[in-house]
Write an enzyme that holds these catalytic residues in place. Sequence first.
Site, PDB file in Angstrom:
ATOM      1  N   LYS A  31     -46.969   5.935 -13.498  1.00 49.99           N
ATOM      2  CA  LYS A  31     -46.299   7.088 -13.665  1.00 49.99           C
ATOM      3  C   LYS A  31     -45.015   6.599 -14.215  1.00 49.99           C
ATOM      4  CE  LYS A  31     -44.069   9.836 -10.485  1.00 49.99           C
ATOM      5  NZ  LYS A  31     -42.824  10.113 -10.929  1.00 49.99           N
ATOM      6  N   ASP A  58     -43.668  11.655 -16.536  1.00 47.87           N
ATOM      7  CA  ASP A  58     -43.242  12.845 -15.494  1.00 47.87           C
ATOM      8  C   ASP A  58     -41.959  13.135 -15.813  1.00 47.87           C
ATOM      9  OD1 ASP A  58     -42.765  14.201 -13.090  1.00 47.87           O
ATOM     10  OD2 ASP A  58     -42.516  12.604 -12.097  1.00 47.87           O
ATOM     11  N   LYS A  60     -41.126  16.485 -16.077  1.00 43.57           N
ATOM     12  CA  LYS A  60     -40.810  17.724 -15.792  1.00 43.57           C
ATOM     13  C   LYS A  60     -40.077  18.874 -16.625  1.00 43.57           C
ATOM     14  CE  LYS A  60     -40.872  15.994 -10.765  1.00 43.57           C
ATOM     15  NZ  LYS A  60     -40.765  14.579 -10.946  1.00 43.57           N
ATOM     16  N   ASP A  63     -37.486  24.535 -19.984  1.00 42.37           N
ATOM     17  CA  ASP A  63     -36.271  25.065 -21.103  1.00 42.37           C
ATOM     18  C   ASP A  63     -36.741  26.319 -21.575  1.00 42.37           C
ATOM     19  OD1 ASP A  63     -34.200  25.408 -22.730  1.00 42.37           O
ATOM     20  OD2 ASP A  63     -33.884  23.357 -22.780  1.00 42.37           O
ATOM     21  N   THR A 117     -41.889  17.896  -3.484  1.00 41.28           N
ATOM     22  CA  THR A 117     -42.179  17.429  -2.139  1.00 41.28           C
ATOM     23  C   THR A 117     -40.935  17.051  -1.354  1.00 41.28           C
ATOM     24  OG1 THR A 117     -42.763  15.544  -3.025  1.00 41.28           O
ATOM     25  CG2 THR A 117     -44.725  16.868  -2.245  1.00 41.28           C
ATOM     26  N   ARG A 211     -42.189   4.178  -3.636  1.00 40.85           N
ATOM     27  CA  ARG A 211     -41.654   3.103  -2.641  1.00 40.85           C
ATOM     28  C   ARG A 211     -42.588   2.592  -1.754  1.00 40.85           C
ATOM     29  NH1 ARG A 211     -36.881   7.201  -1.772  1.00 40.85           N
ATOM     30  NH2 ARG A 211     -38.662   8.663  -2.414  1.00 40.85           N
TER      31      ARG A 211
HETATM   32  O1  C5P Z   1     -41.201   6.600  -3.742  1.00 44.58           O
HETATM   33  P1  C5P Z   1     -42.063   7.689  -3.568  1.00 44.58           P
HETATM   34  O2  C5P Z   1     -43.500   7.574  -3.168  1.00 44.58           O
HETATM   35  O3  C5P Z   1     -41.348   8.972  -2.646  1.00 44.58           O
HETATM   36  O4  C5P Z   1     -41.940   8.358  -5.113  1.00 44.58           O
HETATM   37  C1  C5P Z   1     -42.772   9.646  -5.276  1.00 44.58           C
HETATM   38  C2  C5P Z   1     -42.833   9.863  -7.059  1.00 44.58           C
HETATM   39  O5  C5P Z   1     -43.204  11.036  -7.146  1.00 44.58           O
HETATM   40  C3  C5P Z   1     -41.340   9.767  -7.413  1.00 44.58           C
HETATM   41  O6  C5P Z   1     -41.402   9.054  -8.655  1.00 44.58           O
HETATM   42  C4  C5P Z   1     -40.882  11.433  -7.507  1.00 44.58           C
HETATM   43  O7  C5P Z   1     -40.129  11.673  -8.746  1.00 44.58           O
HETATM   44  C5  C5P Z   1     -42.300  12.049  -8.027  1.00 44.58           C
HETATM   45  N1  C5P Z   1     -42.352  13.219  -7.581  1.00 44.58           N
HETATM   46  C6  C5P Z   1     -42.116  13.798  -6.074  1.00 44.58           C
HETATM   47  N2  C5P Z   1     -42.471  15.186  -5.939  1.00 44.58           N
HETATM   48  C7  C5P Z   1     -42.911  16.007  -6.858  1.00 44.58           C
HETATM   49  C8  C5P Z   1     -42.962  15.468  -8.239  1.00 44.58           C
HETATM   50  C9  C5P Z   1     -42.837  14.325  -8.361  1.00 44.58           C
HETATM   51  O8  C5P Z   1     -41.834  13.104  -5.265  1.00 44.58           O
HETATM   52  N3  C5P Z   1     -43.126  17.275  -6.413  1.00 44.58           N
END
Ligand code: C5P
Length: 233
Positions: A31, A58, A60, A63, A117, A211
């Site tokens: 991603k 991603d 998002k 507009d 989330t 992460r």
């Molecule tokens: O590091 P972590 O596992 O928390 O990363 C989650 C990834 O998913 C990040 O790149 C974040 O931008 C993305 N994301 C998210 N929640 C959403 C949409 C995308 O955490 N609803």
Amino acid sequence: MAKDVIVALDFDSKEKTMDFLDKFNEEIFVKVGMELFYKEGPEIVRELKKRGHKIFLDLKLHDIPNTVKNATKSLMNLETDMINYHIAGGEEMLSESVIEAKKINENIITLGITMLTSTSDEMMHESILIKDDLSVEDTVLSYAKTGKKSGLSGVVCSALEVPVIKKELGEDFITVTPGIRLKGSNTNDQKRVVTPSDARSLGSDYIVVGRPITKSDNPVESYHEIKKMFLGL
Ligand code: C5P
């Protein structure tokens, strides 16, 4: 339906991204989000494609309908496998963009963001001003319904909301779920988290993991461990 782990390449440079990917001997689903895309531009996506990775772009988008439709047209040159929009942008913005995207690649997966989330129930009522009697789950479901009506392939949501989305909108409506953590690990800024095995039992089609893999001492091992748990192997 295909199930897979998507690795969030949340790095601030091409160099760090490639150093990370060089550790893998395989073409993983990745991603590319705002951090990397805004730093390195579209070229990073072309380079990842050349290396054979599947890509979820991603950005998002959100507009007015005409702007998002035209941005979609520009992004379709990058031949990514998934793109996404904030469902809050509304039905017209979503449906015009989906039509534009499908004209160029009928297999592209178009996703809608429901509720991030990182948003807790409390935040949703206090700062996003969603009415008090609506739960996160109700709000996500209502966004998902708008997404389906607008022609999106699926939504990005927490795995916790997958059962109700699948029940109401059908098994084919794709759910991509971030907020994945191993038991006992740091949740960072995420609020609604689940483990890879729980995401599997809840019915997620794809999990997005950042992460727990990118900051791991052994990213390849963590990737495979998470993938096994998610696929139930
Ligand atoms: O590091 P972590 O596992 O928390 O990363 C989650 C990834 O998913 C990040 O790149 C974040 O931008 C993305 N994301 C998210 N929640 C959403 C949409 C995308 O955490 N609803």
